[in-house]
Each structure stands twice: as structure tokens, then as C-alpha cells.
Motif scaffolding. Structure first.
Motif, short mmCIF file in Angstrom:
data_model
loop_
_atom_site.label_atom_id
_atom_site.label_comp_id
_atom_site.label_asym_id
_atom_site.label_seq_id
_atom_site.Cartn_x
_atom_site.Cartn_y
_atom_site.Cartn_z
N ILE A 280 0.99 -1.23 -0.04
CA ILE A 280 -0.24 0.01 -0.58
C ILE A 280 0.78 1.39 0.13
CG2 ILE A 280 -1.81 1.69 1.22
CD1 ILE A 280 -2.54 -1.21 0.11
N GLU A 281 1.16 2.25 -0.88
CA GLU A 281 1.81 2.92 -1.43
C GLU A 281 0.77 4.46 -1.12
OE1 GLU A 281 3.53 2.60 -4.93
OE2 GLU A 281 4.73 1.36 -4.41
N GLN A 282 0.43 4.39 -0.01
CA GLN A 282 -0.80 5.50 -0.11
C GLN A 282 -2.23 5.48 0.57
OE1 GLN A 282 -2.54 8.18 -3.99
NE2 GLN A 282 -2.38 6.07 -4.67
N THR A 283 -2.38 6.36 1.14
CA THR A 283 -3.13 7.33 2.12
C THR A 283 -4.40 8.19 1.44
OG1 THR A 283 -2.64 8.30 4.33
CG2 THR A 283 -2.80 6.08 4.24
N PRO A 284 -5.47 7.34 1.36
CA PRO A 284 -6.33 6.76 1.55
C PRO A 284 -6.47 5.67 0.16
CG PRO A 284 -8.59 7.87 0.68
CD PRO A 284 -6.46 8.74 1.18
N THR A 285 -6.31 3.99 0.82
CA THR A 285 -6.04 3.51 -0.25
C THR A 285 -7.43 2.04 0.20
OG1 THR A 285 -3.94 3.27 -1.29
CG2 THR A 285 -5.51 1.20 -1.13
N LEU A 286 -8.51 1.78 -0.96
CA LEU A 286 -9.69 0.81 -0.91
C LEU A 286 -9.14 -0.43 -1.70
CD1 LEU A 286 -11.97 0.52 0.81
CD2 LEU A 286 -13.20 1.27 -1.35
N VAL A 287 -9.14 -1.76 -0.77
CA VAL A 287 -8.71 -2.01 -0.97
C VAL A 287 -10.08 -3.36 -1.60
CG1 VAL A 287 -7.71 -5.02 -1.10
CG2 VAL A 287 -6.19 -3.28 -0.15
N ILE A 288 -10.26 -3.93 -2.55
CA ILE A 288 -11.88 -4.13 -2.72
C ILE A 288 -11.06 -5.93 -3.07
CG2 ILE A 288 -14.03 -4.15 -4.02
CD1 ILE A 288 -12.25 -1.36 -4.91
N ASN A 289 -11.46 -6.85 -2.46
CA ASN A 289 -11.96 -8.61 -2.80
C ASN A 289 -9.94 -8.32 -3.33
OD1 ASN A 289 -13.52 -9.65 -1.59
ND2 ASN A 289 -14.62 -10.48 -3.03
N GLY A 290 -8.52 -7.83 -2.84
CA GLY A 290 -7.71 -7.55 -3.11
C GLY A 290 -7.39 -6.77 -4.47
N HIS A 291 -8.10 -6.07 -4.58
CA HIS A 291 -8.20 -4.59 -5.85
C HIS A 291 -7.62 -3.68 -4.76
CE1 HIS A 291 -8.93 -2.72 -9.19
NE2 HIS A 291 -7.87 -1.92 -8.82
N PRO A 292 -6.30 -3.52 -4.86
CA PRO A 292 -5.89 -1.99 -4.25
C PRO A 292 -6.27 -0.97 -5.22
CG PRO A 292 -3.46 -2.45 -5.49
CD PRO A 292 -5.02 -4.23 -5.59
N LEU A 293 -7.05 0.26 -4.56
CA LEU A 293 -7.44 1.36 -5.33
C LEU A 293 -7.42 2.48 -4.58
CD1 LEU A 293 -9.15 1.37 -8.08
CD2 LEU A 293 -11.39 1.68 -6.99
N ALA A 294 -6.42 3.85 -5.36
CA ALA A 294 -6.38 4.84 -4.61
C ALA A 294 -7.77 5.67 -5.31
CB ALA A 294 -5.65 5.19 -5.41
N PHE A 295 -8.87 5.46 -4.36
CA PHE A 295 -9.78 6.27 -4.83
C PHE A 295 -10.51 7.51 -4.60
CE2 PHE A 295 -10.48 5.26 -0.43
CZ PHE A 295 -11.02 5.68 0.24
N GLY A 296 -9.98 8.14 -3.39
CA GLY A 296 -9.73 9.40 -3.52
C GLY A 296 -10.25 10.63 -4.55
N ALA A 297 -9.62 10.25 -6.06
CA ALA A 297 -9.71 11.18 -6.97
C ALA A 297 -10.83 10.43 -8.44
CB ALA A 297 -8.81 11.91 -7.84
N ILE A 298 -11.53 9.16 -7.58
CA ILE A 298 -12.30 8.35 -9.00
C ILE A 298 -13.89 8.82 -7.97
CG2 ILE A 298 -12.85 6.15 -9.63
CD1 ILE A 298 -10.93 4.89 -8.67
N PRO A 299 -14.38 9.09 -9.61
CA PRO A 299 -15.92 9.66 -9.18
C PRO A 299 -16.45 8.57 -8.96
CG PRO A 299 -14.73 10.21 -11.81
CD PRO A 299 -13.87 9.77 -11.48
N TYR A 300 -17.75 9.08 -8.40
CA TYR A 300 -18.25 8.37 -7.60
C TYR A 300 -19.27 7.05 -8.69
CZ TYR A 300 -20.65 5.93 -3.92
OH TYR A 300 -21.72 4.56 -2.86
N GLU A 301 -19.53 7.62 -8.83
CA GLU A 301 -20.48 6.87 -9.65
C GLU A 301 -19.27 5.23 -10.27
OE1 GLU A 301 -23.61 5.85 -9.89
OE2 GLU A 301 -23.78 7.40 -9.22
N GLN A 302 -18.08 5.46 -11.02
CA GLN A 302 -17.07 4.84 -11.73
C GLN A 302 -16.65 3.82 -9.97
OE1 GLN A 302 -13.44 6.18 -13.25
NE2 GLN A 302 -12.88 4.50 -14.56
N LEU A 303 -16.71 4.60 -9.21
CA LEU A 303 -15.95 3.40 -7.87
C LEU A 303 -17.00 2.68 -7.77
CD1 LEU A 303 -14.70 2.94 -5.67
CD2 LEU A 303 -15.55 4.76 -4.05
N LYS A 304 -18.33 2.95 -8.26
CA LYS A 304 -19.27 1.16 -7.64
C LYS A 304 -19.46 0.89 -8.73
CE LYS A 304 -23.72 4.06 -7.38
NZ LYS A 304 -24.76 3.80 -7.37
#
Length: 323
Positions: A280-304
Motif C-alpha cells: 500500500i503506497e498511499q492513504t487512503p487506499t481501498l482494497v476490494i477483494n484484493g484489488h488495491p485502489l487509490a480511490f480519492g479522485a475517482i468519480p463515485y459512479e465509476q467507483l461503484k
């Protein structure tokens, strides 16, 4: 020797990490206009001289990380030998309908074990790139949880209580809990102690609150810390943490004593070690069933979309409909 995690909150991802994490990547070569009939040039067999990986294996990997995005198309244009034994250079042309179908070139190198790839960083490769990290977190992620008790779809958030971007991400996580009631959410402390003076103490206090009062109290504690994050200063930091402990229904003196204990310090160290072992290289990072995602800048609908896609790819589709 692994370097210590001296990391900036929500630092910009390199193109290689963006590939691994399924987010739109910046081009690594010039862009070219889309052709009317076929936006990609035909693949030339002379550029496929490496025995491994195969085109099918590269496509399987790209489908796992990009398949959620109906606007994105790609073609594997080359899998070539390099001077390093059994290390192949993979070139992929990518286009995005929402960006005018301009073609961008992305390149990475695959390792002889067939499980890793390298561009500016090392990332997992193959048709099941998230399995190892998913198994690691299932065994070692020990943070407080909420949502479904069923871990079929597990979202582990690595966060630092003094990181401003983690504070900004808290409402996003709350929205995800509303929209994915069948998911199991874990808050995993990853205090960046080299750049945030109160992060380690805040993590230890949170662990002790959870130990004394349970997971629900822990979430009350972190919500209060985030709400007053600007007061984590040398003058006000201790009082800010004490106030958050009180808001969570715990005794500040008891929590302070708990947090100073060798056991509490060892727990925080183990949480940092888990984040480092998970790359994990930054905070926040969300790991979805093993998939690490730096999600801060991702549009919410795309994140879903990404979460729903990951759930289907990892055999957790049933959790999407669970209440």
C-alpha cells in the motif's frame, strides 16, 4: 531491505500503478487519431516473439482490471523478448470513447514467474491478480469492521487519521456502505508516522477504544478525530484525541494507559507492517477483494462500477444483492 513508508497522502499515481489498480492511466507515448474503420493498427506477428505471456493471458489480466469500463477498448500490440532472460515487454494500445477514441500506448514488463509485472512499480499480473492480496488481508486485516458479517465481498480501507484526504474520503465510504449493504467494510490503520506526528498515537488510541468499547465506538472515535483533524497540533492534539475518546464513550485516562502499553505499540507496528507487506503506497487506499485502489479522485459512479466488477470477477456477485 524494504524502504519505510514515508508517503504523501493521495500522491499522484504513476501510469504503471494506474494500470495495476484499474484507473485511467496517462499515456506513455504519443497519441494518434482514431481511424474510422478500426481505431487500432493491426497487430504485427513479428512483434510477438516472447513465449510468455500469451496474448490471451494479457487480455485476461486487462479484462480483470479494465472490464468494468464500457468506454475502454484495447489491443495487445506486442509481446517481445528482452535481453533479460524470460522477461517480456508488453505493449498495449488503449482507447477511451469518452475521450474521443485517441489511442494511447502503455508498456510494462512481465517477470519470469508470470505473477508480476513492472513499469514504474511492481504489480500483480495474470488472470487472477488479486488473489494473493485478498488471502493476505483475509488473514491479517484486523481493524474494526461494519456492514455485513459475511466477508464474501470485503473492502479494506487503509487510512491515516491525520491525513486530510482520508478525512475527505470518509463520506465516500459512508455512501459505499449504503450502496453495498452486502459488503464487509474494515478500517485498517496505516499511520504515516514519519510525516504525521499524531497518526501513530491516534491509531493506538483507536485500537484501545475498539478493545474497550467495541467496533461501533471505534467508528464514533474516528469520526470525531476527522471532524477536528485541524486541531491535531502540538498545542491541541492531546486534547483532541481525549475528546474523541470521550465521544466514543471510553475513559481518556484508561485509553492513554492502554495506548502506551507494549502490546498496543506492537499492534500499531503490525498494522504498519501489513500495509507495507501489501504494498500500500498511499492513504487512503481501498482494497476490494484484493484489488488495491487509490480511490480519492475517482468519480463515485465509476467507483461503484469498479466495486461491482471486482465482486463479479472474484466470485462475490451474490453480495451485491445482499441486504
Amino acid at each position: 531491505m524494504k524502504l519505510p513508508a514515508i508517503l504523501l497522502c493521495a500522491a499522484a499515481l504513476t501510469a504503471s500503478v494506474a494500470i495495476a489498480q484499474g484507473t485511467p492511466a496517462s499515456p506513455t507515448a504519443q497519441t494518434t487519431p482514431a481511424a474510422p474503420a478500426d481505431i487500432f493498427p493491426p497487430a504485427n506477428p513479428k512483434f510477438f516473439d516472447a513465449a510468455s505471456p500469451t496474448t490471451a493471458e494479457v487480455n485476461a489480466f486487462l479484462n480483470v482490471i479494465w472490464g468494468y469500463d464500457q468506454n475502454r477498448t484495447w489491443r495487445v500490440e506486442a509481446i517481445q523478448k528482452t535481453r533479460a532472460a524470460n522477461v517480456a515487454k508488453v505493449t498495449v494500445f488503449v482507447a477511451d470513447k469518452s475521450q474521443g477514441n485517441k489511442v494511447e500506448s502503455l508498456r510494462f514488463f512481465t517477470t519470469p514467474d508470470g505473477k508480476h509485472a513492472i513499469a514504474d512499480a511492481v504489480f500483480s499480473f495474470g488472470p487472477h491478480p488479486y488473489d494473493d492480496l485478498r488471502a493476505m488481508l483475509a488473514q491479517r486485516a484486523d481493524g474494526p469492521s461494519r456492514g455485513s458479517a459475511n466477508k464474501t465481498l470485503e473492502l479494506v480501507e487503509f487510512a491515516d487519521l491525520q491525513c486530510p484526504h482520508c478525512k475527505e474520503a470518509a463520506p465516500v465510504i459512508a455512501d459505499l456502505q449504503r450502496d453495498f449493504p452486502g459488503a464487509h467494510f474494515v478500517f485498517q490503520n496505516f499511520p504515516l508516522v514519519d510525516i504525521h506526528p499524531f497518526a501513530g498515537q491516534g491509531a493506538a488510541y483507536g485500537n484501545c477504544v475498539a478493545q474497550a468499547k467495541g467496533d461501533a465506538a471505534f467508528y464514533t472515535y474516528i469520526d470525531n478525530v476527522f471532524a477536528h483533524q485541524e486541531s491535531l497540533t502540538p498545542e491541541l492534539g492531546q486534547q483532541t484525541l481525549d475528546n474523541a475518546v470521550t465521544a466514543a464513550g471510553a475513559d481518556p485516562a484508561a485509553v492513554k494507559a492502554c495506548a502506551a502499553s507494549p502490546a498496543a505499540q506492537a499492534k500499531v507496528a503490525a498494522q504498519i507492517k501489513l500495509a507495507e507487506d501489501a504494498d500500500i503506497e498511499q492513504t487512503p487506499t481501498l482494497v476490494i477483494n484484493g484489488h488495491p485502489l487509490a480511490f480519492g479522485a475517482i468519480p463515485y459512479e465509476q467507483l461503484k462500477q469498479i466495486i461491482a466488477w471486482d465482486a463479479k470477477q472474484t466470485g462475490a456477485a451474490s453480495a451485491l444483492a445482499a441486504k
